[in-house]
Structures are given as C-alpha cells and as structure tokens.
Design a protein around this motif. Structure first.
Motif, PDB file in Angstrom:
ATOM      1  N   ILE A   4       1.032   3.303  -6.694  1.00 57.39           N
ATOM      2  CA  ILE A   4       2.079   2.279  -6.751  1.00 57.39           C
ATOM      3  C   ILE A   4       1.945   1.303  -5.582  1.00 57.39           C
ATOM      4  CG2 ILE A   4       4.559   1.917  -6.534  1.00 57.39           C
ATOM      5  CD1 ILE A   4       4.862   4.577  -8.109  1.00 57.39           C
ATOM      6  N   VAL A   5       1.839   1.873  -4.385  1.00 54.71           N
ATOM      7  CA  VAL A   5       1.744   1.006  -3.207  1.00 54.71           C
ATOM      8  C   VAL A   5       0.534   0.085  -3.306  1.00 54.71           C
ATOM      9  CG1 VAL A   5       1.376   1.003  -0.719  1.00 54.71           C
ATOM     10  CG2 VAL A   5       2.952   2.637  -1.741  1.00 54.71           C
ATOM     11  N   THR A   6      -0.594   0.686  -3.682  1.00 55.47           N
ATOM     12  CA  THR A   6      -1.812  -0.117  -3.756  1.00 55.47           C
ATOM     13  C   THR A   6      -1.681  -1.243  -4.768  1.00 55.47           C
ATOM     14  OG1 THR A   6      -2.958   1.949  -3.419  1.00 55.47           O
ATOM     15  CG2 THR A   6      -4.304   0.068  -3.950  1.00 55.47           C
ATOM     16  N   ARG A   7      -1.147  -0.900  -5.926  1.00 57.12           N
ATOM     17  CA  ARG A   7      -1.003  -1.907  -6.965  1.00 57.12           C
ATOM     18  C   ARG A   7      -0.172  -3.082  -6.484  1.00 57.12           C
ATOM     19  NH1 ARG A   7      -3.801  -3.443 -11.434  1.00 57.12           N
ATOM     20  NH2 ARG A   7      -4.812  -1.536 -12.077  1.00 57.12           N
ATOM     21  N   LEU A   8       0.930  -2.745  -5.840  1.00 55.16           N
ATOM     22  CA  LEU A   8       1.802  -3.817  -5.395  1.00 55.16           C
ATOM     23  C   LEU A   8       1.103  -4.671  -4.347  1.00 55.16           C
ATOM     24  CD1 LEU A   8       5.294  -2.105  -5.357  1.00 55.16           C
ATOM     25  CD2 LEU A   8       4.345  -3.720  -7.005  1.00 55.16           C
ATOM     26  N   ARG A   9       0.376  -4.000  -3.447  1.00 60.03           N
ATOM     27  CA  ARG A   9      -0.339  -4.774  -2.430  1.00 60.03           C
ATOM     28  C   ARG A   9      -1.446  -5.592  -3.056  1.00 60.03           C
ATOM     29  NH1 ARG A   9      -1.123  -0.596   2.269  1.00 60.03           N
ATOM     30  NH2 ARG A   9       1.058  -0.319   2.848  1.00 60.03           N
ATOM     31  N   LEU A  10      -2.144  -4.973  -3.995  1.00 62.84           N
ATOM     32  CA  LEU A  10      -3.228  -5.699  -4.649  1.00 62.84           C
ATOM     33  C   LEU A  10      -2.678  -6.925  -5.358  1.00 62.84           C
ATOM     34  CD1 LEU A  10      -5.541  -2.999  -6.244  1.00 62.84           C
ATOM     35  CD2 LEU A  10      -6.156  -4.685  -4.527  1.00 62.84           C
TER      36      LEU A  10
END
Lengths: 636, 616
Positions: free
Chosen positions: B199-205
């Motif tokens: 989740i975190v990565t997706r949002l940052r990406l």
C-alpha cells in the motif's frame, strides 16, 4: 447520475437513426499508417541498438548475473522443501538438527534470492532507462543538424512519436530480453530438475509443457488481433472525443450536437464491443492453463502418490513436484510475450534509425572559421539551387546587398524569395555559385558565427513556452534586462508587455495563445533586435492584420532595419516602396532591380503588378501574373 | 485556471472521496445481473482455490500413511485417484469461475466506461462558450480519456478485487488458524507486512508518477516546440541552447525515474523476501510439529501450498489502494463536469423560434464577460435593427466588442441586460436549436474537421444534396479549386489533410454556412484572409439570395462593408458613429480617419489615426 439531461431525447435519436445523414462522420478520417509490428528479428537494427547499450555493459552484465542467481534460487526453493520433508522429517536421520539445517538453508537461500532479485531488477531497470534517454538524446541531437529539407517534409507529430513511443519500445525490448533469459533458464531448469528427481514422473508431468506452448501459440494471433482492434477503436473514440472538444464552437454554431451524438455513440459502442471481445480472449487463457496445470497436479498426486506407495518415490519429491508444476506457466507466458515485444521493437527501431540515418548535408567544414566582426554585406554569385534533384528553383542569381542597405525581394508566389533568404543563412547548400556574407563564403564560416551575424524574422512568429523575458532573450542568455527593455521599447512592444498581468514575467502559453498575432509579431521583432546582428533577414507577414496593428508593425519594422543590412521578403506596398532597392523575382530568376521610382519608370513586370492595385503581390491571381509576364516578355 | 488546480491536487479528501466511490459503485450495481454473476463467481472460484491446498495435503498424507502402514493396496490407489480427480476438477472449476468473474467484472467496467464517455461527450457539447473559454481544451481531452479509464478500472481492480481479497484472506486465515493456531499465524505473518508495504509503495509510486509525468511533459514540450519552431532554432543557431534545455528537462526526468526505480525495486524485493522468510519459519516450526507428531506431512504441505496461493493477491493490495485513489480523483473530476448545468440552456417549456419577417433587433443591450473584470461593460447600450435584404456593417479597432455582438445573437453568451429579439421573440425564450438554425455566424478562425471537403461543406446539413453543396462552393469561389484536386470533393482536409490557405479555409467556412440559408447571417471578420477581388465575386454570387436574409458584416476592412445599409463604428463596447458610408464620411470622425488610412496608406494618414489608436 442524472441521466436525463445528458442523453438525447428518444425521439430525436430515433429520427436521426432512421434517416442517417450520408455526409456526416465524427473523428478523423485518416487512419494511422505506421506499422506496429515488424520482423521478429533484424540483425542490423539489433546491432545498431546494442551500440547504445554498450556503454552500460557492466550494468547489463550485473543484471544478467542477478537474473541467473535469481533463477537458481527460485529453482532451489522446492528442492529445499523436499529436503526438509525427506531428510529432516521422514528420513532415517530425521530430527531437529537436520531440520534446523534445512530451515536455516532455506532462510539463507531466501536471503540470496533477495539479493539476486534486487540486483536483476535494479540494473535492468536502470540500464533500460538510461539507454532510453541516451537514444532519445542522440536522436534529438541529430534532428538539430539534419537538413531542413527533411524537416520540411516530416510532420513534427511523427517525429515526436518516434522520440517517445518508439524509443520506449526499444527500452521495453532491452528490459524484457534480460528477464526473458531468466525465464528460459527457469523453464529449462525445471525440466532438468524434474527429470533428475524422477524420470518417469518428470516425463509425464512435463507432457503439459508443450501443450501449454501450443495453446499459447494458437491463441496468440487471435488475441493480438483482438487487442490491436480494441486499441484502435479506443484511439478512434478518443479522436472523435478530442474533435468534439476542439471543434465545440463550430459544432454549436452549426447545431450539429444531436447528429454527432448519435455518430459518437456508434463509435463508443464499437469500442465497447471490441474491448469485450479482447477481454473474452484474454480470460479464456485462465481456464485453459488451470485445466492443464490441474491435470499435471492430478498426475503428480495419482502417479506420484502410487509411486510413493510402491516406495519408488520419496514423499518430498512428490511435494516438490507439486510446487514445480505450478510454475510452468509464468515463464511460458513471458517467453511467448517476448515475441510480440521483439516485433514491436524491430518496427520501432527501423523508424528510429531511419531518422538517424538521414545524412547531415549542412555541416561546419573542419577548418571553418569563426569571424567576430563582419561588414554586413551579402552577395549572391551565380547561385543555382533546388530542393529536388534536377528541379532547380533558383537560376543564376547574382546580386549584392551593401552594408546598411535594405533590399526588398518581390515577386509572385513561388518565385523563390523564401529560398533565397534560407540560402543566405545556409539552411541549404547551393548547387552552383556561392554566397558570401561580409566577404566570407558562408561555407567557410562556422554555422554559429553565421548565426551571430544574421538574425531572421519569420513570417509566422513562433514563441516558446516561458516568460516574455525568456522569449526576448532566447539564446542570448547574457542579455541584460536593460537591453531587453530597450529592444522592446524600440519596436513598440514595451507598452503592451507592461500591461500584461505579470509584465515581462508573464508566461507565454503554448504557441503564444494568450497574445494576439500582432503582439507575437512585435515580440519576434524585439527578439531579433536583442540578438543584435549586422544583418537581418525578414519575411514579412502576409496574414491579414487590422489597420491599427499594421501601423505599429510598420513602425517597428523601420526601427528594426535602422543601421542594419536588411533582406526583406516584402508583401506590403509601403515596405516595398521604402526599400533602398527592389529585386523582382519570377520563376527563380531576377527580372528587374532598382528602386520603386526607377522600376515604375521602366514599366516592366513590377510596374504592371504594382498597378493592379492588390494589397500584396502574393494576392494577385495566377492568371493575371501570367498575362503580365507574357506581356513583358519574361515568361519562361 | 480552475482545471489546473484540480488536475494536480491528488490529496486525500476522504469525505468527497467516499461519496465519489459510492457513486461509481452505485453505477456498477445498476448492472445488477452482471454484478451478481461476477460476485457469485468470485465466491465459487475462491472456494475452489482454497480447496486445492487441502486436496494436495490430503494426497500427501494418503501416500505417506499408506506407505507407512504398508497397505499398498488397491484402496490406496483408489483414494489417490479420487483425490487426483478432485484436484483436476477443482482446478478446472477454479479456472472457469475465475474467467467468469473477470469477464463479467470487465464487462461492467466497460459498460460504465461507455456510459461515462457518452455522458461526457454530450455534456461537453452542451456546455456554453463561457465554460470553454475558461477551460483548456487539452485538459478537457485528458480528463475525458484518462479519468473515464480511472473510474472504469475501479470496478474490476477495485470492488471485485476487494471482494476476492477479503474472502481469500478471511476464509483462508480462518481455515489455517483453526487447524493450527501457531503455524497458521506464522504462515500468515507475511500478509500484514507485505500488505502494508504494498500500500505504502503504491501510494508513493503514484505520487512520484505524477511528478514524473510533469517532468516528462516539460520534456515533451521542449522537443515539440523545438521541432515546430525548427526554423527559429536554425535561424538563431541556437542548437546548443536547445540541447541545454533538452538536457535539463531530461536530467530532471532521469533523476525522478531513478527514484522511482529505487522505490519499486526496494519494496518489491523486500516483499518477496518477507514471504520466503515466513515460509522458512513455517518449515522450521511446522517441521518440529511434524516430528512431534502434532501434524502430518500433508498438513505441512497444505500450509505451504496455501502460502503460494496467497502471495499474489496480497501484493495486489497495493493495486487496490491505487485503484481507490485513482477512481476517487478521476471520479471527482468527471462528476464535477457531468454535474455542471450549462449556463445557457433552454428555458422550461421553450418554444421553437418562428420566423415570420426575419427581423433581428438589439434593444439597449449590455454585456460583460466576467463579473470580476475591472472594465464596467464589454458592451454598452447597443441597439440596432436589421431585416431581410438589409446589411449591417460593424467596424472598429481590435477589442472594441465587434465579435461580442456577433456572439450574443446565437446565444453563445447571454446579454447582461437589454433584449435581443427575432421577430419579436426574445431569443432567451426560444429553443437553442431553433435559434442556432436560424442564425449562422462565420468566424474568422475556421475549424475544419479531418474529413472530406464535402463532409465539411455539409457540416451544418449533412443531408444536403450534391447540387446544393456545389452551388455553395461555387458561390464561395471554391468550386474550381476543389474541382482540380485529384480527389475533388472527397479530398481530406483538416489536420493532416490537404493544407488549405487561410483564404481557402475562410471560403470553405463561408460555403458551409451559405448552404444553410439561414435567415440571419453574421460574417465575423470571415473574409479577412480573402483578397478583395475574390470577396467581391463572392458578394455578387450571393446577391441572388441576399434578399432572403439579414446580413451582418463585421470587418476591419472597409471595402468589405462600405456597401452596407447601416454601419456601426464601435469602440470600447459602444456605438460611436452610425450611418451609411456617405453619412459617416460626412461626419468627418473616426470612420473617416480609418477610411483615409485604408485608401491611402501613407505616412500622413498614419499620423491622422494615431491619435485614435492610442493603445488598448
């Protein structure tokens, strides 16, 4: 959603449906003509492409090491599960020690896998991106030098799609090739491991591998057709939508909304249907793969299980088989996908290298000189020139513009005026004869020094995105604010610039949309003034400008030419009359020269055309020009 | 610009976000048949999915037990055969139901895409000029394309995936934990970690994607402008400067790309690592339990197999969150357009305009584009009347409000006060369609559709007969040109079509309007690029039908309107002088000065008008 006001009334809809207008369409009627797929492999293109990869061979090598290490760890995992079961749990020496060792080993392999995974992803992605940017850069750089005749023939949009889409296709090709190597290795590895673990069971389960390939290969062409058609339909719908937005004023003016809606609906529906078809094809693969994989698992369970019963197979091997069987499909999918990637890359590569292969006609000589000061004269000596072989459009042109003099080039459309000015700046190379600027042959000067002595103002003022300052300064990044203000003041642009919301810092929108044509013209004048060159080549605007703006431009023009050598393609009679000398061109030859009164007194082509009383020589209909030339005996 | 701000702000606006999601979800559930099939199929597919590890475990146990007990009989084989067949069956059914669920979900998504696309198209066509003045067409195009996709994807990657994940993780976890608490927890231990990272990565990406897009669009612009302005670049010899601009834009993009790669690779590999580590733990603890006889080898296999199944969906949690974020912003932007009420629309119960005499009247009309403007009015106290066979000319400096007058007649904008009537009917009381059919405005800039010349000529009346089209082209002095083209009337024009000169485009615009034979025709500077002689020919060609309609000619070229029955000289939104040509000359005012300038373009005349041009 409040549907009622966004859809068309049933009645109107049906009326249009029943009586379809024969002459109505929405969206562009020009189909995309660039090929999407090329040959699967083209050695020439691949070699050219790899010359861009070579600088990063270290990165590629590291990525490949990562890929290999990753594949090996992937292969090891089921083997370790097998070892845990067979040796540590059910084996003769089963016990906590062995279990500790296998579990520890597993954790260690997991760590290796982590490292290898990182390595392959990191290096492959980075190299891919860097190659992409390099490729784009070198293509862009080449475009800066390529002959203008190529640029004249090629639409900017087409080049853009090469600089973006095609370059991307090659990057994708590079990255996926690296991973495809891993996939092939994985598949081969699984085959070897399975056959080694147990030959008969291995053979039986591996039977589905060719089946999976077969299914995939049969499926691929259909799927691809469906996907391409879905994509084309999508771009057609989007094109129609964009047209509806760009042309909304005309559509409302002509009250075409209802008809367009019905037509658009057809397109949108076609798009919907083709997407459903593509989905159907994409989804049909799932049960096929699941069935084949399920079959292999059933074989492992029944045949493998029976073999375990008969003590012909260790339990752990049976479990390992189960894990391997589930991994068959992924590599097959990527390998078959690689096929399309390669085809796309070859077509893209061809388009890219086609541009890169366009030779640079106009380039600095090795010993070209850079002259700091010149006297501002231009001389054409027996110049013959054309764009296409054997079709010269300028013949034996000789004339001289003295320093500080303004010469107007006059003649009907197609007489070669624009080509003359382009040659003075050495946009093209002359066929015969020579052109000297300040006494130097233009071919002996560096292009940069030529650019420092000649400024050009084009017919269509072109501004860049950025502030007014940026535009006035352009590549004279050392120009001071005072110089810029002075230039703007001189051409009478200062007043309106100051009145813009942010004055000189106002952003010019794309294409200068927030400025009027007259204002853009004045800015382009001021830009030439900032460049402060000895020679000015100017193509006067033909576009219709109202009398008020024209007044301003005429005044600015005078200021611009003060103290400079001017070569002006003149359209307005007042400009022509104001020139020191007029060169009258027809069909690529000089027919007369002299100032206005001399030419009028002579009663030649100029006088005849002038007396026709058109606002500009370019407006004169061809028939009238023909009669005039025939009468004066200049016909060719 | 208003759109610019909404396009870039992607921040969490939970309240509106939920409303948008609910609205999209409601749209999806309108296709209740497909949705219920999709959801039931999902459920069945997940059940079979979960069945597979159990069957595998059972098979292992069967083989192992029988082997240990040395039964080796037909019974064992039969049990194994049954398990194998069950496994085969479960795989087939899982595949079939997954297909069904994906297909139906996609179908619903596509239907929503289709509906939204149509609704957007219709709405955009209805929105008034004032809206299109404010909003950049490029933004509108992007919105309609990408945002429709964003919302569409919510169905399959959002709603349905959420359902799959809940059932899969929920039921799976229940089964595992029920079997063995500790081992179950260990097997699931990677789920929260991977889910969180995903989740975190997706949002940052996503965030970095937006930044990268911005950078890339700068790069695109640099390249595009370079190519379009190649002659400017060459003439200033500014290749080095351009390369510098390119490198700057390109390097920035590279920097961001590198960050993106780092973010993606770090997290992606870490997630795989976490998964393998929990597998190692299961192997270790499970192995101990097996050795202790607490669980069977088959159970252990079952746990491991289950983990394999769970790995992918957990990673997809990131996609789910992404899909929520995307659907929320896209949906919000779409609905903000769809919910707009066009400023200019039919009154309830509006009647069609009835043309009797064909007389257009302006009665003390005032108008202002923007409330916020410093200027008090863009038009003030405009009154005039024009009827069939009559011509009204409007002249004045740029920005005086000439075109604004033209725009009020077909209600592209509504007058702020005063009345505009046609045959006594207030134009605000009649239907827009009937009004715009009765009034034709030909603008200076001609928008051509990328299509055949014939289609463009018949744009306002696509049912027109060939003869009539040719007549219009002849009248606009375009027929002989079209006729000599290799493809004649079928020649493609517009973007990437045959390029027409400014004058030819304007003649085409005139022809397509003449074809409509509207009772009121407004030429808004539409002959600016046509030479005077051709213009005269056009005028004499239409003389035959000019008694049928009222004509308004707006031009800065006096020769285009000198013959008018009445001429208005407009400046600063007001009528300053009015009368016919002779009367206006006699006034010896602004009109006279302009006339002098145009008939005798010499310096003294320049000076004469200079007093009045002092800038706007």
């Amino acid at each position: 959603m409040s549907d009622n006001d966004t859809t068309l009334s049933r009645q109107v809809h049906d009326e249009i449906e029943q009586n379809r207008p024969a002459l109505a369409v929405v969206g562009s009627q020009i189909e995309r003509d660039e090929q999407i797929f090329g040959a699967v492999y083209d050695g020439h293109i691949v070699r050219r492409f790899f010359s861009y990869v070579r600088p990063y061979k270290k990165g590629v090598l590291l990525a490949l090491i990562g890929v290999i290490a990753f594949t090996i760890t992937q292969l090891t995992v089921p083997l370790l599960i097998r070892a845990t079961i067979d040796d540590a749990i059910v084996g003769p020496e089963a016990g906590l020690t062995l279990l500790g060792i296998t579990a520890g080993l597993f954790a260690f392999v997991a760590l290796l896998n982590y490292g290898a995974n990182f390595m392959q992803e990191w290096f492959a992605s980075n190299v891919g991106e860097l190659v992409l940017f390099d490729l784009r850069r070198s293509m862009f750089k080449h475009l800066q030098k390529i002959s203008l005749s190529f640029m004249d023939k090629t639409e900017a949009g087409r080049l853009m799609s090469r600089l973006q889409g095609d370059v991307h296709a090659l990057q994708e090709f590079l990255e996926s090739s690296i991973f495809a190597i891993g996939d092939i290795m994985l598949l081969l590895g699984i085959v070897v491991v399975l056959l080694t673990l147990n030959l008969p069971l291995g053979l039986m389960t591996l039977g589905i591998v060719p089946m999976l390939f077969l299914v995939r290969i049969v499926w691929l062409p259909y799927a691809r057709k469906a996907f391409i058609s879905a994509r084309e339909n999508q771009s057609r719908v989007n094109g129609a939508l964009a047209e509806g937005i760009n042309g909304v004023r005309t559509i409302q003016e002509m009250a075409r909304e209802d008809v367009n809606y019905v037509l658009f609906k057809d397109k949108a529906h076609e798009n919907y249907v083709s997407h459903l078809r593509a989905t159907k094809l994409a989804q049909v693969m799932i049960p096929l793969v699941d069935t084949l994989t399920g079959f292999a698992m059933a074989v492992v369970v029944f045949v493998g299980g029976t073999m375990v019963l008969d003590a012909r197979l260790e339990l752990g091997i049976m479990v390992a088989f189960v894990f391997y069987v589930q991994r068959f499909f992924a590599p097959i999918r990527s390998v078959t996908m690689q096929y399309s990637v390669m085809q796309r890359a070859m077509a893209s590569g061809q388009r890219i290298f086609e541009v890169m292969d366009v030779p640079i006609d106009v380039d600095d000589k090795p010993n070209a000189i850079d002259v700091p000061e010149i006297d501002g004269s231009i001389e054409f000596r027996d110049v013959t020139f054309g764009y296409e072989k054997d079709r010269p459009i300028l013949h034996d042109i000789s004339f001289r513009v003295n320093p500080g003099e303004t010469v107007a080039l006059v003649g009907p459309t197609g007489s070669g005026k624009t080509s003359l000015t382009a040659l003075a700046h050495r946009f093209y190379e002359v066929w015969e004869g020579s052109i000297t600027v300040g006494g130097y042959d233009v071919r002996d000067l560096t292009q940069r020094s030529l650019g420092r002595h000649i400024a050009m103002v084009l017919q269509e003022p072109f501004l860049f995105t950025g502030t007014i300052y940026d535009n006035l300064r352009y590549n004279r990044t050392d120009a001071t604010r005072e110089q810029i203000h002075a230039a703007a003041e001189a051409v009478g642009a200062h007043g309106f610039i100051e009145n813009l919301p942010n004055g000189y810092n106002t952003k010019v929108e794309q294409g200068g949309g927030n400025l009027s044509l007259g204002q853009r013209q004045l800015i382009s004048f001021a830009r030439a003034l900032v460049a402060d060159t000895k020679i000015l080549v100017l193509d006067e605007a033909t576009a219709n400008i109202d009398s008020y703006t024209e007044l301003m431009i005429q005044r600015a023009l005078k200021r611009l030419l003060e103290g400079r050598t001017g070569m002006v393609i003149a359209h307005r009679l007042s400009t022509i009359r104001g020139a020191d000398r007029i060169v009258v061109l027809h069909d690529g030859r000089i027919v007369e020269t002299g100032n206005h009164s001399e030419l009028m007194a002579r009663g030649g082509l100029y006088a005849r055309l002038y007396r026709m009383n058109y606002a500009s020589f370019d407006d004169i209909p061809e028939e009238l020009v023909k009669t005039a030339t025939a009468e004066t005996g200049f016909s060719t | 610009m208003t759109t610019q701000t909404t396009l870039s702000s992607d921040g969490p606006r939970l309240k509106t976000g939920l409303g948008v999601l609910a609205r999209v979800t409601r749209m999806a559930f309108k296709h209740y048949w497909r949705m219920s099939i999709a959801i039931s199929a999902t459920f069945v597919a997940v059940v079979f999915q979960l069945f597979i590890p159990q069957l595998l475990g059972r098979a292992v146990d069967l083989a192992h037990d029988l082997f240990l007990r040395g039964v080796g009989s037909a019974d064992g084989r039969e049990a194994l055969l049954t398990t194998g067949l069950l496994l085969f069956g479960a795989s087939i059914l899982r595949g079939a139901f997954t297909m069904l669920h994906n297909y139906q979900g996609e179908a619903v998504g596509q239907s929503i895409g289709y509906e939204l696309r149509l609704a957007m198209y219709r709405k955009i066509q209805q929105l008034s000029f004032s809206y299109h003045d404010r909003v950049h067409s490029g933004d509108l195009i992007t919105r309609s394309m990408l945002d429709v996709e964003g919302v569409r994807l919510w169905v399959n990657t959002g709603i349905l995936r959420l359902f799959v994940l809940t059932v899969l993780i929920g039921v799976g976890a229940f089964l595992l934990i029920r079997t063995d608490l500790l081992l179950g927890l260990l097997a699931l231990s990677f789920v929260p970690f991977v889910g969180w990272r995903a989740i975190v990565t997706r949002l940052r990406l996503r965030e970095s994607w937006h930044r990268l897009q911005e950078r890339l669009s700068v790069l695109t612009r640099v390249m595009e402008e370079n190519l379009n302005g190649i002659r400017v670049v060459r003439s200033f010899c500014s290749q080095d400067h351009e390369m510098e601009k390119f490198d700057q834009a390109s390097n920035r993009a590279i920097g961001l790309t590198r960050n993106r790669i780092a973010l993606r690779v770090k997290n992606g590999t870490l997630m795989t690592f976490a998964y393998f580590i929990s597998m190692a733990l299961v192997l270790w603890v499970g192995g101990q339990k097996t050795l202790a006889g607490e669980i069977s080898v088959g159970r252990l296999t079952e746990f491991l197999a289950f983990m394999t199944i769970l790995q992918m969906p957990v990673r997809q949690l990131g996609m789910l969150v992404n899909s929520v974020a995307r659907a929320t912003t896209s949906g919000e932007r779409l609905f903000s357009i769809l919910d707009l009420e066009p400023e200019i629309h039919d009154k309830p119960g509006a009647q069609d305009l009835k043309i009797t005499d064909g007389i257009l009247r302006f009665d003390d009309v005032y108008f202002k584009y923007n409330e916020g403007d410093r200027r008090e009015h863009d038009l003030s106290a405009i009154s005039f009347e024009v009827g069939p066979g009559k011509t009204l000319g409007i002249v004045g400096p740029p920005g005086a409000g000439k075109s604004t007058i033209a725009h009020l007649i077909p209600r592209f904008y509504d007058a702020t006060s005063g009345r505009i009537t046609i045959d006594g009917q207030d134009i605000r009381d009649v239907t827009l369609k009937s009004l715009r059919t009765a009034v034709s405005v030909i603008q200076q800039d001609t928008f051509l559709f990328t299509s055949g010349i014939e289609n463009n000529l018949a744009y306002g009346d696509p049912w027109a007969e060939r003869d009539k089209i040719i007549w219009a082209a002849e009248a606009a002095q375009l027929h002989s040109y079209i006729d000599q083209l290799p493809k004649g009337y079928g020649t493609l024009v517009g973007e990437r079509g045959v390029s027409l000169s400014g004058g030819q485009r304007q003649r085409l615009a005139i022809a397509r309007t003449l074809l409509l034979e509207s009772p009121i025709m407004v030429f808004d500077d539409s002959t600016a690029a046509i030479d005077a002689a051709t213009e005269r020919r056009i005028r004499s060609a239409v003389a035959g039908i000019s008694h049928k309609h009222a004509t308004i000619i707006i031009s800065h070229r006096l020769s285009s309107l000198m013959h008018a029955d009445e001429i208005l000289f407009v400046d600063d939104g007001r009528i300053i002088e009015r009368g016919n040509h002779a009367e206006l000359l006699a006034l010896n005012g602004r009109y006279k000065a302009l006339y002098e300038l145009q008939s005798n373009p010499d310096d003294d005349a320049h000076e004469a008008v200079r007093g009045v041009t002092h800038e706007r």
